[in-house]
Structure formats: structure tokens, C-alpha cells
Design a protein around this motif. Structure first.
Motif, PDB file in Angstrom:
ATOM      1  N   ARG A 156      -5.389 -14.847  19.278  1.00  0.00           N
ATOM      2  CA  ARG A 156      -6.264 -14.789  18.106  1.00  0.00           C
ATOM      3  C   ARG A 156      -6.044 -13.493  17.335  1.00  0.00           C
ATOM      4  NH1 ARG A 156      -8.219 -19.792  17.554  1.00  0.00           N
ATOM      5  NH2 ARG A 156      -8.858 -20.611  19.556  1.00  0.00           N
ATOM      6  N   THR A 158      -7.876 -12.218  15.055  1.00  0.00           N
ATOM      7  CA  THR A 158      -9.106 -11.439  14.931  1.00  0.00           C
ATOM      8  C   THR A 158      -9.274 -10.498  16.123  1.00  0.00           C
ATOM      9  OG1 THR A 158     -10.051 -13.390  13.900  1.00  0.00           O
ATOM     10  CG2 THR A 158     -11.571 -11.646  14.525  1.00  0.00           C
ATOM     11  N   ARG A 159      -8.943 -11.004  17.309  1.00  0.00           N
ATOM     12  CA  ARG A 159      -9.136 -10.201  18.517  1.00  0.00           C
ATOM     13  C   ARG A 159      -8.198  -8.993  18.519  1.00  0.00           C
ATOM     14  NH1 ARG A 159      -9.874 -14.996  22.220  1.00  0.00           N
ATOM     15  NH2 ARG A 159     -11.981 -15.217  21.414  1.00  0.00           N
ATOM     16  N   LEU A 161      -7.025  -7.533  15.793  1.00  0.00           N
ATOM     17  CA  LEU A 161      -7.565  -6.610  14.795  1.00  0.00           C
ATOM     18  C   LEU A 161      -8.769  -5.863  15.346  1.00  0.00           C
ATOM     19  CD1 LEU A 161      -7.420  -8.650  11.466  1.00  0.00           C
ATOM     20  CD2 LEU A 161      -6.020  -6.696  12.115  1.00  0.00           C
ATOM     21  N   ALA A 162      -9.622  -6.594  16.075  1.00  0.00           N
ATOM     22  CA  ALA A 162     -10.820  -5.968  16.640  1.00  0.00           C
ATOM     23  C   ALA A 162     -10.424  -4.827  17.567  1.00  0.00           C
ATOM     24  CB  ALA A 162     -11.662  -7.006  17.385  1.00  0.00           C
ATOM     25  N   ARG A 164      -7.667  -3.157  17.479  1.00  0.00           N
ATOM     26  CA  ARG A 164      -7.065  -2.070  16.702  1.00  0.00           C
ATOM     27  C   ARG A 164      -8.132  -1.218  16.032  1.00  0.00           C
ATOM     28  NH1 ARG A 164      -2.807  -4.063  12.629  1.00  0.00           N
ATOM     29  NH2 ARG A 164      -4.185  -3.190  11.062  1.00  0.00           N
ATOM     30  N   VAL A 165      -9.124  -1.893  15.446  1.00  0.00           N
ATOM     31  CA  VAL A 165     -10.205  -1.153  14.778  1.00  0.00           C
ATOM     32  C   VAL A 165     -10.935  -0.257  15.779  1.00  0.00           C
ATOM     33  CG1 VAL A 165     -12.571  -1.590  14.009  1.00  0.00           C
ATOM     34  CG2 VAL A 165     -10.680  -2.509  12.731  1.00  0.00           C
ATOM     35  N   MET A 166     -10.989  -0.699  17.051  1.00  0.00           N
ATOM     36  CA  MET A 166     -11.682   0.095  18.064  1.00  0.00           C
ATOM     37  C   MET A 166     -10.774   1.168  18.659  1.00  0.00           C
ATOM     38  SD  MET A 166     -14.168  -2.629  19.958  1.00  0.00           S
ATOM     39  CE  MET A 166     -12.999  -3.920  20.260  1.00  0.00           C
ATOM     40  N   GLN A 172      -2.114  -0.724  24.506  1.00  0.00           N
ATOM     41  CA  GLN A 172      -3.454  -1.153  24.932  1.00  0.00           C
ATOM     42  C   GLN A 172      -3.782  -2.541  24.383  1.00  0.00           C
ATOM     43  OE1 GLN A 172      -5.322   2.309  23.405  1.00  0.00           O
ATOM     44  NE2 GLN A 172      -5.433   3.331  25.391  1.00  0.00           N
TER      45      GLN A 172
ATOM     46  N   ALA B  81     -10.990  -0.586   5.418  1.00  0.00           N
ATOM     47  CA  ALA B  81     -11.106  -0.442   6.873  1.00  0.00           C
ATOM     48  C   ALA B  81      -9.741  -0.351   7.556  1.00  0.00           C
ATOM     49  CB  ALA B  81     -11.889  -1.621   7.437  1.00  0.00           C
ATOM     50  N   GLY B  82      -8.666  -0.495   6.774  1.00  0.00           N
ATOM     51  CA  GLY B  82      -7.331  -0.325   7.339  1.00  0.00           C
ATOM     52  C   GLY B  82      -6.793  -1.554   8.052  1.00  0.00           C
ATOM     53  N   LEU B  83      -7.414  -2.719   7.846  1.00  0.00           N
ATOM     54  CA  LEU B  83      -6.908  -3.929   8.500  1.00  0.00           C
ATOM     55  C   LEU B  83      -5.775  -4.557   7.708  1.00  0.00           C
ATOM     56  CD1 LEU B  83     -10.173  -5.714   9.699  1.00  0.00           C
ATOM     57  CD2 LEU B  83      -8.730  -4.100  10.910  1.00  0.00           C
ATOM     58  N   ILE B 103     -14.668   4.276  12.569  1.00  0.00           N
ATOM     59  CA  ILE B 103     -15.326   3.185  11.853  1.00  0.00           C
ATOM     60  C   ILE B 103     -15.701   2.088  12.843  1.00  0.00           C
ATOM     61  CG2 ILE B 103     -14.085   3.628   9.693  1.00  0.00           C
ATOM     62  CD1 ILE B 103     -12.424   1.057  10.417  1.00  0.00           C
ATOM     63  N   TYR B 105     -16.453  -2.266  12.896  1.00  0.00           N
ATOM     64  CA  TYR B 105     -16.180  -3.459  12.093  1.00  0.00           C
ATOM     65  C   TYR B 105     -16.795  -4.671  12.786  1.00  0.00           C
ATOM     66  CZ  TYR B 105     -13.520  -6.399   8.858  1.00  0.00           C
ATOM     67  OH  TYR B 105     -13.158  -7.266   7.858  1.00  0.00           O
ATOM     68  N   PHE B 107     -16.883  -8.699  12.621  1.00  0.00           N
ATOM     69  CA  PHE B 107     -16.145  -9.820  12.047  1.00  0.00           C
ATOM     70  C   PHE B 107     -17.058 -11.008  11.817  1.00  0.00           C
ATOM     71  CE2 PHE B 107     -13.034  -7.208  14.095  1.00  0.00           C
ATOM     72  CZ  PHE B 107     -11.930  -7.284  13.269  1.00  0.00           C
ATOM     73  N   ASN B 109     -16.242 -14.102  12.417  1.00  0.00           N
ATOM     74  CA  ASN B 109     -16.111 -15.044  13.525  1.00  0.00           C
ATOM     75  C   ASN B 109     -16.289 -14.311  14.857  1.00  0.00           C
ATOM     76  OD1 ASN B 109     -15.413 -16.974  15.369  1.00  0.00           O
ATOM     77  ND2 ASN B 109     -13.751 -17.796  14.119  1.00  0.00           N
ATOM     78  N   GLU B 112     -14.245 -15.334  17.943  1.00  0.00           N
ATOM     79  CA  GLU B 112     -12.852 -14.885  18.061  1.00  0.00           C
ATOM     80  C   GLU B 112     -12.736 -13.372  18.108  1.00  0.00           C
ATOM     81  OE1 GLU B 112     -10.318 -16.661  15.163  1.00  0.00           O
ATOM     82  OE2 GLU B 112     -10.593 -18.665  15.989  1.00  0.00           O
ATOM     83  N   ALA B 113     -13.829 -12.677  17.851  1.00  0.00           N
ATOM     84  CA  ALA B 113     -13.738 -11.220  17.822  1.00  0.00           C
ATOM     85  C   ALA B 113     -14.084 -10.608  19.177  1.00  0.00           C
ATOM     86  CB  ALA B 113     -14.666 -10.663  16.743  1.00  0.00           C
ATOM     87  N   LEU B 114     -14.967 -11.271  19.920  1.00  0.00           N
ATOM     88  CA  LEU B 114     -15.329 -10.741  21.242  1.00  0.00           C
ATOM     89  C   LEU B 114     -14.234 -11.087  22.250  1.00  0.00           C
ATOM     90  CD1 LEU B 114     -19.103 -11.696  21.287  1.00  0.00           C
ATOM     91  CD2 LEU B 114     -18.151  -9.393  21.203  1.00  0.00           C
ATOM     92  N   PHE B 115     -14.186 -10.329  23.327  1.00  0.00           N
ATOM     93  CA  PHE B 115     -13.211 -10.594  24.387  1.00  0.00           C
ATOM     94  C   PHE B 115     -13.884 -11.464  25.447  1.00  0.00           C
ATOM     95  CE2 PHE B 115     -11.479  -6.135  23.324  1.00  0.00           C
ATOM     96  CZ  PHE B 115     -10.800  -6.650  22.237  1.00  0.00           C
ATOM     97  N   PRO B 127     -14.928   0.038  23.156  1.00  0.00           N
ATOM     98  CA  PRO B 127     -14.476   1.154  22.305  1.00  0.00           C
ATOM     99  C   PRO B 127     -14.738   2.517  22.943  1.00  0.00           C
ATOM    100  CG  PRO B 127     -16.399   0.065  21.368  1.00  0.00           C
ATOM    101  CD  PRO B 127     -15.923  -0.794  22.484  1.00  0.00           C
ATOM    102  N   ARG B 130     -11.982   3.101  25.343  1.00  0.00           N
ATOM    103  CA  ARG B 130     -10.774   3.422  24.562  1.00  0.00           C
ATOM    104  C   ARG B 130     -10.782   4.883  24.133  1.00  0.00           C
ATOM    105  NH1 ARG B 130      -8.881   0.094  26.375  1.00  0.00           N
ATOM    106  NH2 ARG B 130      -8.044   1.969  27.315  1.00  0.00           N
ATOM    107  N   ARG B 174     -21.211  -3.462  19.714  1.00  0.00           N
ATOM    108  CA  ARG B 174     -19.866  -2.958  20.024  1.00  0.00           C
ATOM    109  C   ARG B 174     -19.336  -2.111  18.868  1.00  0.00           C
ATOM    110  NH1 ARG B 174     -14.801  -7.033  20.964  1.00  0.00           N
ATOM    111  NH2 ARG B 174     -15.049  -7.322  18.737  1.00  0.00           N
TER     112      ARG B 174
END
Lengths: 261, 287
Positions: A156, A158-159, A161-162, A164-166, A172, B81-83, B103, B105, B107, B109, B112-115, B127, B130, B174
Motif C-alpha cells: 500500500r 499510503t503505508r 508514505l505514512a 516516510r512522514v514519520m 526502515q 508536507a513533502g509527500l 510534521i 500527517y 491520511f 484512508n 491503509e495508513a495504519l500498520f 514515530p 523511529r 500517531r
């Protein structure tokens, strides 16, 4: 494993019996077909005799050696295929240009029935155990590789990108996202891979000079018209394939708990 | 003062660097600005999307971005946001580059954004880990977030075991975990039902009032766009320009009852007017 479900003793439900209807119907049909004389008894024993023979052969240890040999060949071949296919697939999947450059080869040999390559492998490895394992590995490795690669490529966006943003760097992102993301597809490959491995091991045992294994046993029984043993061996082969598939499904359910959710 | 300093322009090799004083190349930012966008160019599928866009987004305010379909609201926010890479231009946060800025962010969706392989609580901690924080620091920060969000569901569950609203709440936690200077939200309500929308809106306002974090929200729903905002950025059709940068100063906390407040009604009405004017405007006449 993760949900809040607790075991609650359920009342008996008719629905729980549904999975047994097909096999029972098949055995009844088989029984009737034999006892009514629809088929030649020399070519097909009754299911009762077959099952009886099967338990005898298992109990006196006569069949265990062949099951053991086939199982070991399958596991070794599969182990080699997985050890090559998963890392290589994940590596190729992480670089789309790399995958595209070998995609044709993968798809071509994936579509080639591996049994067609038996003569080629005979030339290379001769009539050995290594030959049977090599050809079965070859058949499985491409399926495993292909699925792992697609698992990574279809991660995905989005995942990624998520992550990367973090603040995750490329390594990683690979470790925390791509690798895990590819696991469910990798398991599809492993499950298909083990089935293919078993198929090719059985074929190889039949046609590449062999003194052991279920494939050898089936063809031997056929040659001397020991039909009870032939059918019993076929049933065991089927059960082995089914059990291997089941084990992989259970492992997947246990460890890739998010698959399909 | 950092915002008067002409900063290096991030650019393609083929583009000449403009003199800081030439034309639109140098625009001092308005006071209390957090994010400055200068000389932003972006083409999309061969057609210009943004041409020399200049923008100042205020510090410690909530800015909503709203505009016609395809005008690139999300693209603008994602470039900030640099995406998404810019073709040309410069974006600074308090004079710092994105790399020097933390920053968050959220999303659209959440699914699809959570792990899904991590429990909700580990998603929130991701984060922080990280950033290299130790286990006790991570736990302290997560506990702090749980307290300030007044979480009443089990964060030991996996995301797919939570409702949509709960998952989006986890996403917001998060995004806030690393104490971002700016929180970006891409249509955070669009996958939620109305009940959850009201709930998440309230949570966001709550967090904003407690922390004063700068927020940028992209919305396709005018009510959502205006409700939380201090400033509503209304965009034109492409090539996209700023149609109006509207203020909405209704006191906080705003409640669902605020939606019948005359100021809300009039602000929403004038935003709608601008929007409709821009939708009707032929894409050519604005060129």
C-alpha cells in the motif's frame, strides 16, 4: 489469537456436518459402484477393503517408509525453494526495474510444466535423489519468488508514505512496511509452492528410477495389479498434500493475523 | 528575522535561480506566519497546476483548504508536507526546511495508513521509536496521549479490530505523538459516518485548544472546512490560484450548535459564493 473471542460451548448445529457430506457421498457412491458391479472389481476394490488395507499397511509399518521418504524429499525441495525464492522475490520486488528485466523468464518458466523438464534434469543430475529434489525445487521456486515479489510491489502506497512522514528511512521502510506487507502474498506463494513440490516429487518418484516414496509405490502397485495398495497409496498422497496445505493455512492464520482484513 | 532572509530555492537543474529581489521571487511573509510558500510551480499530466503560487499560512491556527474538484487541494498540502515533489519553488516552516521540521500527517484512508501488524498502541508509538526514544519515554508519551484523548477503547487491539472512528483516532494520536509543529489532515472525515465526524471534529478542536499546533486540513465538505477553521483557503480552478483566504473568528470551543451561529452561517454562505463563482469560471478565462 488477538480477538476478544472466548470459547463458548455451542449447541450442536446441522451446519457443522456440511463438510462431511461430500466425502461420505463419495464413499457411498464408490461402495455402490463396486458392489453393484458397475466397475471391474479387478481394477477397483471396494472402499471398505481399501481403507482396511490402508490401516494394515500403516500399522505394520510397511507404508511408513515410503511416506517418510516422500515427505522428506518434499520438505527438502520446498526448503531450498523457499530459501531462494522468498529473499530473491523480495529483493526483486523492491526494485521494479530489476523485476521487469527478469519478468519474462519467470513467467515463461512458471508457465512451463516442470514435468517437461524432467529429461533435462536427468541429463544434469542423473537418476539420483538430488534430481528429484532439484526439479521439485525448481518448480516451486518460481511460484514462491513471483508471489513474494508481487507482495512487495503491491504494498500500500499510503503505508509507505505514512512511514516516510514519520521519519523512516529507506531501510526502515523496507523492514517495517514492505517486508511485513509482502508476507500475506508470500504465504500464498509458499502454500502453492508446497503443493507443486509434492506433485513434482510424486511424478519424479514414478518416472525417475526410484526404489522408495509414494510415487514409486503407486506405480509399483499398478504394475503388479495390487489395486488395494495403489488406491491406499493414492489416498495417503492426497492426505499428505491436504495436511501440508492445512499446516500452512494454520501458520498463516497464526502469524499473518491481519491477512485479508 | 528569519522570514526576511531570502532562502535558497529548491529547483530543477534547468531552472535559473531568480534574484531574490526580482519580481515575485521575494515576498516578505506576513507576521505570525508559520509556513511560507514561494514561487511554487507544479505541472500535472502536462498541464500547469500551480504557477508561481505564494502563500503564508499562519502559526498556531487551523487552515482549511477548499476548492473545486481537481484544483489540487490535496496536491498542495502534500507538496507542503513533502509527500509529492514540487517542480520548482520553496516552502519553509518558520524559516526551516521540511527536513528540520517535525510534521504529523493524517491520511484520508486510515485503513491503509495504519500498520495492521502492530497493535493500536504500537502504531501510536511507531514515530517515537523511529526518533530513537527509549522504552520509558515512549510509554510516557503514549500515556500522555491516551489521557489527553480520553481514550475509552482497548489500544492493545489491532487496527482491524477497531471501528472506523477509533482507527482514525489512532491515526491522529500517531500523527501527534512526535509533537509535530504542523499537523496535516487529508480529508480526515470523508470515510467516517456523521456521528464519528462530529466526534473526531471535537477531538481535533480539543487537541488544538490544548496544544495550539498549526493544522492544515483538506476538505471536500464545506461544513467541515469552515467549522474547525480559523482561516479558509479557497482555491480556483486550475491553473490554481488563491481565490480568497477567508477568516472565521468564531470563539472556541465550537459545538454542533455553532453550526447555526450567524457568523458560521454567513461565513459558509460567502465561502459557497466564492466556490460557485470559481466552479462556473471557465478554466480558460482565468488563464
Amino acid at each position: 489469537m488477538c480477538s476478544q473471542e472466548r470459547y463458548v460451548p455451542k449447541k450442536f448445529e446441522f451446519g457443522q456436518l456440511l463438510p462431511f457430506i461430500g466425502p461420505i457421498a463419495l464413499f457411498v457412491f464408490w461402495y455402490v459402484a463396486v458392489s453393484a458391479g458397475w466397475v471391474n472389481k479387478v481394477l477397483m476394490p471396494s472402499p471398505v477393503d481399501t481403507i482396511h488395507h490402508l490401516f494394515d499397511a500403516l500399522a505394520n509399518g510397511d507404508m511408513m517408509g515410503d511416506i517418510d521418504t516422500t515427505f522428506m524429499r518434499t520438505m527438502i525441495a520446498f526448503g531450498i525453494a523457499a530459501a531462494i525464492g522468498v529473499p530473491l522475490g523480495i529483493a526483486l520486488g523492491s526494485s521494479e526495474p530489476a523485476y521487469r528485466s527478469v519478468e519474462f523468464l519467470i513467467d515463461f518458466f512458471r508457465s512451463t510444466p516442470s514435468s517437461a523438464l524432467i529429461p533435462l534434469f536427468l541429463l544434469i543430475f542423473g537418476i539420483t535423489d538430488a534430481n528429484k529434489i532439484a526439479i521439485a525445487s525448481f518448480a516451486a521456486v518460481l511460484v514462491i519468488l513471483f508471489n513474494s515479489a508481487y507482495g512487495v510491489m503491491h504494498a500500500r502506497k499510503t503505508r509507505i508514505l505514512a512511514a516516510r512522514v514519520m521519519g523512516a528511512n529507506s531501510w526502515q521502510i523496507f523492514r517495517d512496511v514492505l517486508l511485513l506487507e509482502s508476507l500475506s502474498q508470500t504465504f500464498v506463494g509458499l502454500r502453492n509452492g508446497i503443493s507443486i513440490t509434492l506433485v513434482i516429487v510424486i511424478v519424479a518418484e514414478m518416472f525417475i528410477g526410484s526404489e522408495s516414496g509414494l510415487g514409486h509405490r503407486i506405480i509399483d502397485a499398478q504394475q503388479i495389479l495390487n489395486v488395494k495398495d495403489m488406491y491406499a497409496s493414492i489416498l495417503v498422497t492426497g492426505a499428505l498434500g491436504y495436511a501440508l496445505n492445512l499446516v500452512f493455512m494454520l501458520i498463516e492464520k497464526r502469524f499473518i493475523h491481519w491477512s485479508g482484513k | 528575522m528569519s522570514w526576511f532572509k531570502p532562502a535558497p530555492v529548491r529547483r530543477c537543474a534547468s531552472v535559473q535561480q531568480e534574484s531574490p529581489r526580482a519580481g515575485g521571487g521575494f515576498l516578505p511573509a506576513a507576521p505570525h506566519t508559520h509556513i511560507t510558500v514561494r514561487g511554487l510551480y507544479k505541472t500535472f499530466a502536462g498541464a500547469p497546476l500551480y504557477e508561481n503560487l505564494n502563500l503564508d499560512l499562519p502559526k498556531g491556527k487551523i487552515v482549511s483548504i477548499f476548492g473545486p474538484n481537481g484544483c489540487g487541494k490535496s496536491t498542495l498540502m502534500n507538496m507542503i508536507a513533502g509527500l509529492i515533489p514540487l517542480d520548482r519553488g520553496e516552502i519553509l516552516f518558520d524559516g526551516k526546511t521540511l527536513k528540520e521540521t517535525v510534521i504529523g500527517y493524517v491520511f484520508q484512508n486510515y485503513r491503509e495508513a495504519l500498520f495492521p501488524w502492530l497493535r493500536a498502541v504500537d502504531n501510536i508509538a511507531y514515530p517515537l521509536r523511529r526518533m530513537g526514544l527509549g522504552a520509558s519515554e515512549v510509554k510516557a508519551r503514549v500515556d500522555e496521549l491516551i489521557a489527553s484523548f480520553e481514550i475509552r477503547f482497548d489500544l492493545q487491539r489491532y487496527p482491524y479490530e477497531l471501528s472506523g472512528g477509533q482507527q482514525q483516532t489512532v491515526c491522529i494520536m500517531r500523527a501527534l505523538a512526535a509533537r509535530p509543529e504542523v499537523l496535516f489532515l487529508d480529508e480526515p472525515f470523508s470515510a467516517l459516518d456523521y456521528e464519528m465526524t462530529l466526534f473526531i471534529r471535537e477531538k481535533l478542536q480539543d487537541i488544538y485548544m490544548k496544544s495550539g499546533v498549526t493544522m492544515v486540513i483538506v476538505s471536500h465538505d464545506l461544513e467541515d472546512a469552515v467549522f474547525l477553521a480559523d482561516k479558509v483557503l479557497l482555491l480556483t480552478r486550475r491553473p490554481t490560484r488563491v481565490a480568497e483566504f477567508m477568516s472565521f473568528d468564531l470563539a472556541r470551543p465550537r459545538t454542533p450548535a455553532s453550526m447555526s451561529d450567524p457568523l458560521f452561517v454567513s461565513t459558509k454562505a460567502s465561502a459557497l459564493e466564492v466556490f460557485q463563482r470559481e466552479v462556473k469560471a471557465s478554466p480558460l478565462s482565468s488563464a
